[in-house]
Write a protein that holds these residues in place. Sequence first.
Motif, PDB file in Angstrom:
ATOM      1  N   UNK A 188       0.864  -1.259  -0.044  1.00 33.80           N
ATOM      2  CA  UNK A 188      -0.104  -0.042  -0.006  1.00 33.80           C
ATOM      3  C   UNK A 188       0.851   1.218   0.036  1.00 33.80           C
ATOM      4  N   UNK A 189       1.872   1.233   0.695  1.00 32.89           N
ATOM      5  CA  UNK A 189       2.388   2.736   0.739  1.00 32.89           C
ATOM      6  C   UNK A 189       4.118   2.569   0.358  1.00 32.89           C
ATOM      7  N   UNK A 190       4.367   1.263  -0.033  1.00 37.41           N
ATOM      8  CA  UNK A 190       5.890   1.369  -0.639  1.00 37.41           C
ATOM      9  C   UNK A 190       5.797   1.156  -2.211  1.00 37.41           C
ATOM     10  N   UNK A 191       4.688   1.234  -2.974  1.00 36.61           N
ATOM     11  CA  UNK A 191       4.643   1.064  -4.304  1.00 36.61           C
ATOM     12  C   UNK A 191       4.194   1.895  -5.339  1.00 36.61           C
ATOM     13  N   UNK A 192       4.674   2.042  -6.198  1.00 36.08           N
ATOM     14  CA  UNK A 192       4.328   3.232  -7.293  1.00 36.08           C
ATOM     15  C   UNK A 192       3.180   2.724  -7.989  1.00 36.08           C
ATOM     16  N   UNK A 193       2.360   1.872  -7.483  1.00 37.14           N
ATOM     17  CA  UNK A 193       1.075   1.513  -8.119  1.00 37.14           C
ATOM     18  C   UNK A 193      -0.020   2.209  -7.377  1.00 37.14           C
ATOM     19  N   UNK A 194       0.159   2.884  -6.165  1.00 36.01           N
ATOM     20  CA  UNK A 194      -0.672   3.482  -5.265  1.00 36.01           C
ATOM     21  C   UNK A 194      -0.432   4.850  -5.279  1.00 36.01           C
ATOM     22  N   UNK A 195       0.659   5.667  -4.928  1.00 36.93           N
ATOM     23  CA  UNK A 195       0.771   7.061  -4.732  1.00 36.93           C
ATOM     24  C   UNK A 195       0.796   7.670  -6.023  1.00 36.93           C
ATOM     25  N   UNK A 196       1.277   7.355  -7.021  1.00 36.28           N
ATOM     26  CA  UNK A 196       1.501   7.925  -8.560  1.00 36.28           C
ATOM     27  C   UNK A 196       0.167   8.011  -9.005  1.00 36.28           C
ATOM     28  N   UNK A 197      -0.660   6.915  -9.200  1.00 33.62           N
ATOM     29  CA  UNK A 197      -1.960   7.014  -9.653  1.00 33.62           C
ATOM     30  C   UNK A 197      -2.911   7.873  -8.798  1.00 33.62           C
ATOM     31  N   UNK A 198      -2.926   7.939  -7.572  1.00 33.66           N
ATOM     32  CA  UNK A 198      -3.614   8.737  -6.611  1.00 33.66           C
ATOM     33  C   UNK A 198      -3.413  10.244  -6.650  1.00 33.66           C
ATOM     34  N   UNK A 199      -1.916  10.432  -6.919  1.00 22.93           N
ATOM     35  CA  UNK A 199      -1.790  11.930  -7.019  1.00 22.93           C
ATOM     36  C   UNK A 199      -2.216  12.458  -8.462  1.00 22.93           C
ATOM     37  N   UNK A 200      -1.765  11.787  -9.339  1.00 26.26           N
ATOM     38  CA  UNK A 200      -2.219  12.244 -10.856  1.00 26.26           C
ATOM     39  C   UNK A 200      -3.731  12.300 -11.223  1.00 26.26           C
ATOM     40  N   UNK A 201      -4.401  11.458 -10.349  1.00 26.86           N
ATOM     41  CA  UNK A 201      -5.880  11.402 -10.567  1.00 26.86           C
ATOM     42  C   UNK A 201      -6.376  12.459  -9.535  1.00 26.86           C
ATOM     43  N   UNK A 202      -5.972  12.662  -8.656  1.00 23.08           N
ATOM     44  CA  UNK A 202      -6.321  14.024  -7.914  1.00 23.08           C
ATOM     45  C   UNK A 202      -6.243  15.372  -8.593  1.00 23.08           C
TER      46      UNK A 202
END
Length: 200
Positions: free
Chosen positions: A48-62
């Motif tokens: 959840x917290x240490x992967x590029x599959x979570x934070x990058x899509x979350x940031x760019x979608x927001x």
Amino acid sequence: MANSKYYNPQTFDPQNLDYQQDIRLNSRDEVPDEIDAADFAEDMYGQIFMTELTWSPLFFSTWAAFEPDHIIHYPWEKGPLSPMFRGEHALRRYPTGEERCIACKLCEATCPAFAITIESEPRPDGSRRTTKYDIDMTKCIFCGFCQEACPVDAIVEGPNFEYATFLHEELLYDKKKLIENGDKWEPQLARIMEVKTRTR
């Protein structure tokens, strides 16, 4: 050290049964009898917290959700055109209504695609005007050499880019068609030539 994946590389023994059992657990060859909550929590944290599959899509979608709309709804909306844009050709007139072209044939000579054909004859007053001014728009490469060579700003490439046709013959422009284009687009052509004159 049983069922632990933290080994001291100086002391671990591959023949140790604990080491072999841990390797089998990590490779999913067999299901463990008990589930260690610490290992489960660590694995979930990593996913959840240490992967590029979570934070990058979350940031760019927001970020994209609050981004303004950049869509142009063509043909009802059109973007700006540069004064240097080279579109459909036109023959201009003077404000008196007299055609500008003096049949010097510089545009025909400078055309690299040999798309321009001009025939001329002298008038009774001694001036020279064209009797035939044809442009094959299927040959034209829109280089702008013709309008740069013209000493009286007669032939210009205007702002119109919407002149698609169904037939090839409709793209063979004669003098009548070119003068009609000039009469239709004269206000825009005058502003374009004014800007080009300042930038020469």
